[in-house]
Design a protein around this motif. Structure first.
Motif, mmCIF file in Angstrom:
data_model
loop_
_atom_site.group_PDB
_atom_site.id
_atom_site.type_symbol
_atom_site.label_atom_id
_atom_site.label_comp_id
_atom_site.label_asym_id
_atom_site.label_seq_id
_atom_site.Cartn_x
_atom_site.Cartn_y
_atom_site.Cartn_z
ATOM 1 N N ILE A 167 0.870 -1.190 0.000
ATOM 2 C CA ILE A 167 0.000 0.000 0.000
ATOM 3 C C ILE A 167 0.897 1.226 0.000
ATOM 4 O O ILE A 167 1.913 1.246 0.705
ATOM 5 C CB ILE A 167 -0.984 0.032 1.197
ATOM 6 N N ILE A 205 -6.334 9.198 2.258
ATOM 7 C CA ILE A 205 -6.411 8.314 1.083
ATOM 8 C C ILE A 205 -6.072 6.865 1.459
ATOM 9 O O ILE A 205 -6.761 5.923 1.041
ATOM 10 C CB ILE A 205 -5.510 8.835 -0.058
ATOM 11 N N GLU A 236 2.466 -7.393 7.101
ATOM 12 C CA GLU A 236 3.713 -7.176 7.841
ATOM 13 C C GLU A 236 4.249 -5.801 7.483
ATOM 14 O O GLU A 236 4.078 -5.339 6.354
ATOM 15 C CB GLU A 236 4.724 -8.286 7.541
HETATM 16 C C1 LIG Z 1 1.609 4.891 5.285
HETATM 17 C C2 LIG Z 1 0.880 5.664 4.169
HETATM 18 C C3 LIG Z 1 0.292 4.663 3.174
HETATM 19 C C4 LIG Z 1 -0.251 6.512 4.795
HETATM 20 O O1 LIG Z 1 -0.940 7.172 3.734
HETATM 21 P P1 LIG Z 1 -1.830 8.490 3.976
HETATM 22 O O2 LIG Z 1 -2.776 8.617 2.846
HETATM 23 O O3 LIG Z 1 -0.953 9.633 4.273
HETATM 24 O O4 LIG Z 1 -2.614 8.084 5.304
HETATM 25 P P2 LIG Z 1 -4.013 8.737 5.761
HETATM 26 O O5 LIG Z 1 -4.000 10.191 5.458
HETATM 27 O O6 LIG Z 1 -5.133 7.920 5.213
HETATM 28 O O7 LIG Z 1 -3.930 8.540 7.330
HETATM 29 C C5 LIG Z 1 -4.837 7.703 8.030
HETATM 30 C C6 LIG Z 1 -4.330 7.541 9.449
HETATM 31 O O8 LIG Z 1 -3.048 6.862 9.434
HETATM 32 C C7 LIG Z 1 -2.195 7.422 10.438
HETATM 33 N N1 LIG Z 1 -1.076 8.116 9.790
HETATM 34 C C8 LIG Z 1 -0.862 8.282 8.459
HETATM 35 N N2 LIG Z 1 0.289 8.967 8.246
HETATM 36 C C9 LIG Z 1 0.807 9.227 9.473
HETATM 37 C C10 LIG Z 1 1.994 9.872 9.916
HETATM 38 N N3 LIG Z 1 2.879 10.421 9.062
HETATM 39 N N4 LIG Z 1 2.230 9.926 11.261
HETATM 40 C C11 LIG Z 1 1.367 9.385 12.145
HETATM 41 N N5 LIG Z 1 0.208 8.765 11.775
HETATM 42 C C12 LIG Z 1 -0.058 8.676 10.463
HETATM 43 C C13 LIG Z 1 -3.060 8.405 11.216
HETATM 44 O O9 LIG Z 1 -3.719 7.705 12.259
HETATM 45 C C14 LIG Z 1 -4.054 8.845 10.161
HETATM 46 O O10 LIG Z 1 -5.261 9.331 10.659
HETATM 47 P P3 LIG Z 1 -5.326 10.836 11.328
HETATM 48 O O11 LIG Z 1 -4.561 11.742 10.416
HETATM 49 O O12 LIG Z 1 -6.787 11.137 11.396
HETATM 50 O O13 LIG Z 1 -4.681 10.690 12.660
HETATM 51 C C15 LIG Z 1 1.857 6.648 3.445
HETATM 52 O O14 LIG Z 1 2.567 7.392 4.413
HETATM 53 C C16 LIG Z 1 2.830 5.967 2.508
HETATM 54 O O15 LIG Z 1 2.545 5.761 1.325
HETATM 55 N N6 LIG Z 1 4.031 5.631 3.022
HETATM 56 C C17 LIG Z 1 5.069 4.978 2.206
HETATM 57 C C18 LIG Z 1 4.673 3.560 1.854
HETATM 58 C C19 LIG Z 1 4.463 2.727 3.090
HETATM 59 O O16 LIG Z 1 5.170 2.835 4.084
HETATM 60 N N7 LIG Z 1 3.472 1.816 3.011
HETATM 61 C C20 LIG Z 1 3.170 0.885 4.075
HETATM 62 C C21 LIG Z 1 4.039 -0.309 3.931
HETATM 63 S S1 LIG Z 1 3.678 -1.564 5.129
#
Ligand SMILES: CC(C)(COP(=O)(O)OP(=O)(O)OC[C@H]1O[C@@H](n2cnc3c(N)ncnc32)[C@H](O)[C@@H]1OP(=O)(O)O)[C@@H](O)C(=O)NCCC(=O)NCCS
Length: 150
Positions: free
Chosen positions: A75, A86, A109
């Motif tokens: 993801i 998102i 994981e």
């Molecule tokens: C992890 C990832 C998918 C999150 O995507 P995102 O669209 O920014 O996440 P969302 O905006 O939907 O966040 C949903 C919730 O996740 C948590 N969250 C997301 N990013 C966060 C951050 N940087 N720090 C803390 N909590 C976070 C929070 O609980 C958030 O809800 P809130 O903002 O109401 O507290 C994104 O940072 C990413 O693509 N990272 C690189 C790839 C990766 O690590 N994938 C997972 C591999 S296992």
């Protein structure tokens, strides 16, 4: 966080791959290659989805669901689109599809240092079930997490 508007979640298609690979390369130290995504689009038990906004790919999730167990394989959200809910939308969609496929548990994981992803998964109802030591490049541990779907 409000639900992001104008985002469509739909099955991944071959034409999405260039955009997906850009996000993948910006997101992981060991990114998946084109063939990984091609495999997910072709495999009978794999269900890859993209999030699209105004015609652009802003994120994706790869779900595998086989009998009672489903797994999140990958993801990511485009760096400039993060923090807008998102990933939450993609996870909600994956959970709904896994339930539809009659999975009883959804597993994944995650690198132990990836606190934003771990927070996301905990918020989605996943709990830690174990650790694989030095799983990533012989260095970082993998945290194993599961969500019960029953
Ligand atoms: C992890 C990832 C998918 C999150 O995507 P995102 O669209 O920014 O996440 P969302 O905006 O939907 O966040 C949903 C919730 O996740 C948590 N969250 C997301 N990013 C966060 C951050 N940087 N720090 C803390 N909590 C976070 C929070 O609980 C958030 O809800 P809130 O903002 O109401 O507290 C994104 O940072 C990413 O693509 N990272 C690189 C790839 C990766 O690590 N994938 C997972 C591999 S296992």
């Amino acid at each position: 966080m409000s639900i992001p508007s104008g985002i469509v979640i739909r099955p991944m298609a071959p034409a999405d791959l260039d955009a997906i690979l850009n996000i993948e390369q910006a997101s992981f130290s060991v990114p998946w290659q084109r063939e990984h995504f091609e495999h997910e689009m072709a495999a009978p038990h794999s269900f890859p989805f993209v999030a699209e906004s105004s015609g652009s790919i802003v994120g994706y999730v790869c779900l595998m669901s086989l009998f009672e167990e489903a797994q999140i394989l990958d993801i990511a959200v485009a760096p400039q689109q993060r923090g807008k809910g998102i990933a939450q939308l993609l996870m909600d969609h994956a959970v709904a599809v896994a339930r539809e496929k009659k999975a009883e548990v959804l597993a994944l994981e995650v690198r132990s240092t990836n606190s934003s992803a771990i927070t996301l998964y905990e918020r989605c109802g996943f709990v830690r079930t174990g650790v694989r030591e030095k799983y990533y490049e012989g260095r970082d541990d993998a945290v194993l997490m599961e969500k019960c779907l029953r």
